[in-house]
Design a protein around this motif. Sequence first.
Motif, PDB file in Angstrom:
ATOM      1  N   GLU A  45       0.820  -1.210   0.000  1.00 17.10           N
ATOM      2  CA  GLU A  45       0.000   0.000   0.000  1.00 17.10           C
ATOM      3  C   GLU A  45       0.854   1.260   0.000  1.00 17.10           C
ATOM      4  OE1 GLU A  45      -2.306   0.363   3.576  1.00 17.10           O
ATOM      5  OE2 GLU A  45      -2.807   2.452   3.129  1.00 17.10           O
TER       6      GLU A  45
ATOM      7  N   ARG B 298      -5.522   3.441  -0.617  1.00 15.40           N
ATOM      8  CA  ARG B 298      -6.432   2.302  -0.450  1.00 15.40           C
ATOM      9  C   ARG B 298      -7.604   2.449  -1.391  1.00 15.40           C
ATOM     10  NH1 ARG B 298      -6.564   0.822   5.980  1.00 15.40           N
ATOM     11  NH2 ARG B 298      -4.323   0.518   6.126  1.00 15.40           N
TER      12      ARG B 298
ATOM     13  N   GLY C  21      -8.635  -4.498   2.213  1.00 20.03           N
ATOM     14  CA  GLY C  21      -7.419  -4.979   1.560  1.00 20.03           C
ATOM     15  C   GLY C  21      -7.708  -6.125   0.603  1.00 20.03           C
TER      16      GLY C  21
END
Length: 208
Positions: free
Chosen positions: A90, A114, A157
């Motif tokens: 990330e 994200r 995620g």
Amino acid sequence: VNDNKNKLIEYFQKFPGIGPKQAQRFVYFLMKQNKRYIDDLTKNIESLKQNSFECIECHAFYSIEKQNKNNICNICGSENRDKSQIIIVEKELDVDAIEKTNEYNGTYFVMGGRLPFLSANPTENIKIRELVEKIRRQLDLHNLTEIIFALPATDEGDYEMEYIRKTISQIVGIKEVKISSLARGVSTGLEMEYVDHDTFKNAFSGRK
Ligand SMILES: [Zn+2]
């Protein structure tokens, strides 16, 4: 004047992990500082951008001393790194944490954010376009064997990983490039930036 204060609160609220109360605390803190402190802070913020760069390979932001050659970082520009392996993370802190373990000799790609659920415009949240370009370049050079996901072990995620996986599987032949993700054990929910040596070593060797 009040508008100035609110404007600054707005700015601070955009910082990662900062809510409205903390943003207000920052502004009151600044109000109390002397002129020298404020001048120094302002100067450093201004020069930060000039003294940093975005690597055109991994898309991480680094300070200028980590530049190997023109807009390529020390890791991507190193002869000793295995360019055929890419770990997808990330953010820059995740790269730093993995580097600290000394257990990985491949390269990285930093998504830079994200992907929120049902994002209307994913290219604005994460660097998916840049990732596709990088993979295309390396496929042309026959220099890609494995893409390894190391995104946060959260529902968000996972959603992002599936989105990226779907997007890149259209250009990556399943047989020529292995796509895996780090193993998740007791450390589910763990952020990569806090990963320690043993946790990373186990997660990496258990990837599938
Ligand atoms: Zn790089």
